[in-house]
Design an enzyme around this catalytic site. Structure first.
Site, PDB file in Angstrom:
ATOM      1  CD  GLU A  90      -2.972  -1.172   0.324  1.00  0.00           C
ATOM      2  OE1 GLU A  90      -2.935  -0.349  -0.613  1.00  0.00           O
ATOM      3  OE2 GLU A  90      -3.882  -1.998   0.477  1.00  0.00           O
ATOM      4  CE1 TYR A  95     -13.184  16.508  21.900  1.00  0.00           C
ATOM      5  CE2 TYR A  95     -15.449  15.716  21.890  1.00  0.00           C
ATOM      6  CZ  TYR A  95     -14.429  16.444  22.486  1.00  0.00           C
ATOM      7  OH  TYR A  95     -14.670  17.107  23.660  1.00  0.00           O
TER       8      TYR A  95
END
Length: 214
Positions: A71, A117
């Site tokens: 990746e 958040y």
């Protein structure tokens, strides 16, 4: 890069301890100058050796160490998108992977702004169409996105998150998992999202990105 290697191994072990990296899934990288440390292919994030990490150039050249995670193109795409990026985390965490199988909330964010958040630590997180793991075309699509973001959900796969430090990237990856879990828990129930004005104000204050849904 010895200190950075130890910091990367600690961050990876923390994510594994939280149960966000089952088996040998997930990969973590950190940038120092024009070199990138990244976890090797097929490794357990709970059992990394700081002396045995892969080292890449920003162009993908393998400079040292074992073969990098397949990746790595996604990691490099984030480093090239924004010079302030210093770390990237890719996980197969359960709830975020499940959320990646759903239709996106908007063109620019797979998840809605449910909590302050999430916006403060992550910001908008687009859904990238499915591609086989390690497909460089998906990384190229991420790099070409015409709007700012420091995270993406890979369809039917999981999250990839960038940060200005290893701590910031790690905290953002945890927050993506929590926001995904909350989103799935609420399901089709009527819910209140943060307004665009509320989310934009938080993003501006905390240095993330949030733009009106398109």
């Amino acid at each position: 890069m010895t200190a950075l290697a130890h910091e990367l191994v600690g961050a990876a072990a923390h994510l594994a301890a939280l149960g966000l990296s089952p088996g040998s899934s997930g990969n973590v990288s950190a940038r120092e100058g024009d070199r990138v440390l990244i976890t090797p292919t097929g490794t357990d994030l709970a059992a990394l050796d700081p002396r045995n990490l892969s080292v890449l150039g920003l162009d993908g050249t393998h400079l040292d160490g074992p073969a990098p995670s397949k990746e790595y193109p996604l990691h490099l795409a984030f480093y090239r998108r924004e010079r302030a990026t210093r770390a990237v985390v890719h996980l197969h965490s359960r709830h975020a992977a499940a959320a990646s199988c759903h239709a996106p909330w908007s063109e620019r964010s797979a998840l809605p702004p449910l909590t302050p958040y999430f916006v403060m630590r992550v910001g908008q997180i687009p859904l990238l169409p499915y591609a086989p793991p390690g497909d460089p075309a998906q990384a190229a699509e991420l790099e070409r996105l015409g709007f700012p973001c420091r995270a993406a959900l890979l369809q039917n796969h999981g999250p990839v998150v960038a940060g200005t430090s290893l701590r910031a990237a790690t905290e953002a990856a945890v927050e993506v998992e929590e926001a995904s879990a909350l989103h799935l828990l609420l399901g089709d129930r009527p819910v209140r999202h943060l307004t665009t004005a509320e989310a934009t104000a938080l993003a501006t204050k905390y240095g993330t990105y949030w733009e009106p849904a398109h």
